[in-house]
Design a protein around this motif. Sequence first.
Motif, PDB file in Angstrom:
ATOM      1  N   LEU A 680      59.597  63.060  78.099  1.00 27.68           N
ATOM      2  CA  LEU A 680      59.164  61.985  77.192  1.00 27.68           C
ATOM      3  C   LEU A 680      59.714  62.102  75.899  1.00 27.68           C
ATOM      4  O   LEU A 680      60.111  60.915  75.235  1.00 27.68           O
ATOM      5  N   VAL A 681      59.930  63.290  75.161  1.00 26.19           N
ATOM      6  CA  VAL A 681      60.330  63.439  73.630  1.00 26.19           C
ATOM      7  C   VAL A 681      61.796  63.508  73.721  1.00 26.19           C
ATOM      8  O   VAL A 681      62.281  63.786  72.386  1.00 26.19           O
ATOM      9  N   ARG A 682      62.406  63.611  74.834  1.00 30.10           N
ATOM     10  CA  ARG A 682      63.839  63.882  74.574  1.00 30.10           C
ATOM     11  C   ARG A 682      64.594  62.687  73.781  1.00 30.10           C
ATOM     12  O   ARG A 682      64.069  61.454  74.127  1.00 30.10           O
ATOM     13  N   GLY A 683      65.382  62.873  73.039  1.00 24.26           N
ATOM     14  CA  GLY A 683      65.965  61.618  72.148  1.00 24.26           C
ATOM     15  C   GLY A 683      65.153  61.271  71.128  1.00 24.26           C
ATOM     16  O   GLY A 683      65.711  60.391  70.309  1.00 24.26           O
ATOM     17  N   TYR A 772      48.686  65.880  71.614  1.00 25.05           N
ATOM     18  CA  TYR A 772      48.740  64.730  72.306  1.00 25.05           C
ATOM     19  C   TYR A 772      49.803  65.109  73.167  1.00 25.05           C
ATOM     20  O   TYR A 772      49.807  65.076  74.238  1.00 25.05           O
ATOM     21  N   LEU A 773      50.971  65.710  72.773  1.00 25.16           N
ATOM     22  CA  LEU A 773      52.089  65.834  73.578  1.00 25.16           C
ATOM     23  C   LEU A 773      52.105  67.370  74.274  1.00 25.16           C
ATOM     24  O   LEU A 773      52.708  67.247  75.362  1.00 25.16           O
ATOM     25  N   VAL A 845      40.166  62.741  78.150  1.00 23.63           N
ATOM     26  CA  VAL A 845      40.802  63.972  78.313  1.00 23.63           C
ATOM     27  C   VAL A 845      41.854  64.024  77.160  1.00 23.63           C
ATOM     28  O   VAL A 845      42.867  63.400  77.468  1.00 23.63           O
ATOM     29  N   GLY A 846      41.891  64.757  76.146  1.00 27.43           N
ATOM     30  CA  GLY A 846      42.786  64.995  75.256  1.00 27.43           C
ATOM     31  C   GLY A 846      43.144  66.213  74.940  1.00 27.43           C
ATOM     32  O   GLY A 846      42.370  66.987  75.328  1.00 27.43           O
ATOM     33  N   GLY A 847      44.458  66.562  74.570  1.00 26.75           N
ATOM     34  CA  GLY A 847      44.776  67.915  74.328  1.00 26.75           C
ATOM     35  C   GLY A 847      44.153  68.486  73.123  1.00 26.75           C
ATOM     36  O   GLY A 847      44.144  69.833  72.738  1.00 26.75           O
ATOM     37  N   HIS A 848      43.601  67.715  72.172  1.00 23.94           N
ATOM     38  CA  HIS A 848      42.908  68.181  70.772  1.00 23.94           C
ATOM     39  C   HIS A 848      41.378  67.966  70.930  1.00 23.94           C
ATOM     40  O   HIS A 848      40.775  68.696  70.344  1.00 23.94           O
ATOM     41  N   ALA A 849      40.929  67.237  72.010  1.00 23.91           N
ATOM     42  CA  ALA A 849      39.385  67.057  72.033  1.00 23.91           C
ATOM     43  C   ALA A 849      39.109  66.445  73.304  1.00 23.91           C
ATOM     44  O   ALA A 849      40.066  65.986  74.242  1.00 23.91           O
ATOM     45  N   GLY A 850      37.870  66.453  73.628  1.00 20.66           N
ATOM     46  CA  GLY A 850      37.471  65.922  74.815  1.00 20.66           C
ATOM     47  C   GLY A 850      36.376  66.953  75.845  1.00 20.66           C
ATOM     48  O   GLY A 850      35.654  66.391  76.571  1.00 20.66           O
ATOM     49  N   LEU A 851      36.711  68.041  75.479  1.00 17.10           N
ATOM     50  CA  LEU A 851      35.741  68.870  76.135  1.00 17.10           C
ATOM     51  C   LEU A 851      34.356  69.297  75.700  1.00 17.10           C
ATOM     52  O   LEU A 851      34.195  69.284  74.423  1.00 17.10           O
TER      53      LEU A 851
END
Length: 999
Positions: A680-683, A772-773, A845-851
Amino acid sequence: MKRLIIFTFLVLSIFSFRPPQSETQAAFLSIPTPWADSLIKTMSLEQKIGQLFNVAAYSNKDEEHTQEILEQIGKYHIGGLTFFQGTPYKQAQLTNLFQDSSSIPLMIAMDGEWGLSMRIDSTIRYPWQMTLGAIQDDELIFQMGKQIAEQFRRLGVHVNFAPVVDVNNNPENPVINARSFGEDKYKVAEKGLAYMRGLQAGRVLACAKHFPGHGDTDTDSHVSLPLVNHSKERIDSLELYPFKRLISGGVGSIMTAHLHLPAYIPESNKASSLSAAVVDTLLKQKLNYNGLIFTDGLNMGGVARYQKSEEVDLQAIQAGNDILLLSKDVPKAVEAIKLAIQNGQISEEQIHQSAYKVLKAKEWLGIHREGRVELSNLYEDLNKTDYTYLKRKLVEKSLTVIRNENQVLPIRELKGKRIVSLALAEEGVSYQPFQQALNLYAKVDTMHFTSLPVSKQKALMDTLLTYDQVIVSLHKSNNHPWVKFEIDNEFKNFINIFRLKKNIILDVFANAYSLQDFLGADFAQGLILSYQNSEAAQELSAQLIFGGIKADGKLPVSVSTKMKAGDGLLSENPFRLKYTMPQDVGISCEDMALIDSIVLEGIREKAYPGAQVLVAKEGKVIYNKNFGKHTYEGIRSVETEDLYDLASVTKVASSLLAIMHLESQGKISLDDKLGKHLKLVRGTDYADLVLRDILAHQAGLPAWIPFYVKTLHHGMPRFDLYSKDSTKNFSVRIAENMYMNQAYVDSIYYRILYKAKVSSNKEYKYSDIGYYLLRLMVEEITNQPIDLYVQEHFYQDLGMHRTTFLPRKKFPLDQIIPTENDKIFRKQLVHGDVHDPGAAMLGGVGGHAGLFGNANDLAKLMQMYLQGGTYADQEYLKKAVVEEYTECQFCEDSIVSNPKENRRGAGFDKPQYHGEVGPTCECISFESFGHSGFTGTYAWADPEEDLVYIFLSNRVYPDASNGKLVSLNIRTRIQEKIYEAVANAKFRAAKASLTEDKR
């Protein structure tokens, strides 16, 4: 000065050192007794006779009883009292009254085989002697004796009618049984010696009972006269053996039993306690015993039912006893003794010698210079935490594993394993602590039955067969050791049938003899004998099942041909967290208790409504408390199982966990660029960001983005983006009656990648955006949602069964702590949904929060990190990976001179340079690591001290602007107290070592 040193040494010798291992006479005869020598010369015959009486006293009776005792003290000069039922405070008051009323100090006794609690409430209850009989380390029993002595003396008590040194070789014995150390005369003797020495080291007179041995009877001497129909040779070799050992060890007193011994006494109704052949000839002459001799209670059926009380008392004196215990009628007995002296049936010299012996014992006890019992702080002094700790240690070391087929104990694999606990306990019998303790380690479903009629058994079996592991526990009353020990036939029949269908772990919280003729016990795959149904036994036995502690106990009695005395399997060393007390790692309970006031201050100042706080050191949870309520207005108290929104602790408890796992497998490296693993982040500007920079927060990312703002119109959720109902398109739950359009999730990532620029300034700046990424990266590599990935690879096997994203799907709402009353975005109290708006817009469900999770679960994870990626003997992460991620990534040595340097590890936070504001106290080592969360959460580990600290709160309730948690410095002040406690423990250990070296 020299005299002071010599005096100090003598005091320490008397009160600190153990008595010699071998004595030639009773302990109280080993010192000069000028007070007794002088007093005996001035005493009348009536006073001497009075010294031989010890009468019953109750602190729960009325004034009439008190006046009766006062009359016996004043008129008959009685020498002592034995206290029975009541309360410590009332007993202390009465003791002071009675001592003040007596011209010669009274010798106060109690029957305290398992401590004061045998007779009075609100005191420490130590294990019964059969439980102690399973312990292999007799030093613990010695320490117990010293503690009991300390408690006795604090209450003004001088004699303990203990230890029981009867060899219980008759399983049908109704009165000794669990009060005996067991059936092995050598072990009974050794443990009896340890207990006796502990008591007398604390200046309490021990009393070995019941001479010459009450173990091989099937009748209760309280009711009738038991028969011991053995030869003198047999009695000498077996029953007398422990008494001989204690006599040679200096035991201060012995109690004679009410037994019928045909080998010594021809008369059918003559009790051994009233026989000169037993008391005088055998005990005093043949065994050369010169200490005090108490009768057993002279009001007991074994003697009282056969003749008048005054005749019983007279015969007891004639037999050679020194002290008449619990005479039914003191006035008549005194007259009978005086008349017997006049008639020449008893010599006045015999009375003189017994009274003189009593006085010598009193002087050894220091009664003649003893002050009144201090009433203030009495309950606190009798219930010191050191007493509770030793009690737990005794229980722990008694637990006995009898069977362990296929190494079913301890349970190792937890992943995917369905476990159930079936507690079988009669009405009113405790079982809950066992099931609660099991759930500290894993998700264990619980069942309880007070009866199991045949009509219930088929359905129950069908249910149990759906589980992978069934733990059956049998619970009997823990009120007293002579309770009927047989297990309910319905329970036994069910287990006997069920074990043919399923392998079980059977845990028996009952007398060892309860396993007689119990087939289910013989064939259980795992069999644990916990002996008693105390709360400590239940909690510790659960820990044994899951490997929190090891098994050391040995059966003290034979139960069947397959379960014999001495059997007991030693289990391996612990490999999961142990739940214990601070003393287990040398830390003072009082030091740790200082944490309480800080947490309560936070609640009082409304920094948060409630909290969970946990501290583990050396793999042992030494502090685990819950405080306050779910909300300020609520009535539900915070419980151990309750879940908190962990906020940014999610980073180290979920995203980072997955990333480290991938690196442990060689699938990624910290020096990889994000674009290598995330298409997704390429470019974009994000493609060349290095994972190490992202995780250390110096990749040039913005701190955060308020994604929700653009979804509001005039402060209200846009109708095109939100719905009150869940539909196919509006499927992203934000909160109650609030669902977001699924398509907007792409807009979030678009805004990150194309609207949020990556700064060229690579200085440290804390940011959520990278996570997030990173979440997407993990999911792309694993082809699995991150919440499922961490559940499958970590939480299930670690036993983190109360850690999860989307908690509403798994747990009742009343077990989830609410967070903010959000008046800006969600317009409601956020309860059971993630507090962080960005994580909410990602579906929770986030990479930084949600647990969500609790302190207990987080402690397991942090302990795994602390142990280099290993927990429960299973490697989750490579040690080298953990070490790399937990070290400071960019500070090198310059942190010492440049406090503005980036302190961060890879994902983990680290302590700040001393003197600067940071996430920890200054007392912590720079090797430590952890993370905090916006909602008021904190998880930290320190390898240098082998320490884990967890703090969870909902400080954002009801308003996220509440900054009191930080302004009051609650979390770091608690941390300071923890490290002060550790430092104090080290100081005490060093001081003790220095003292030992000097000795």
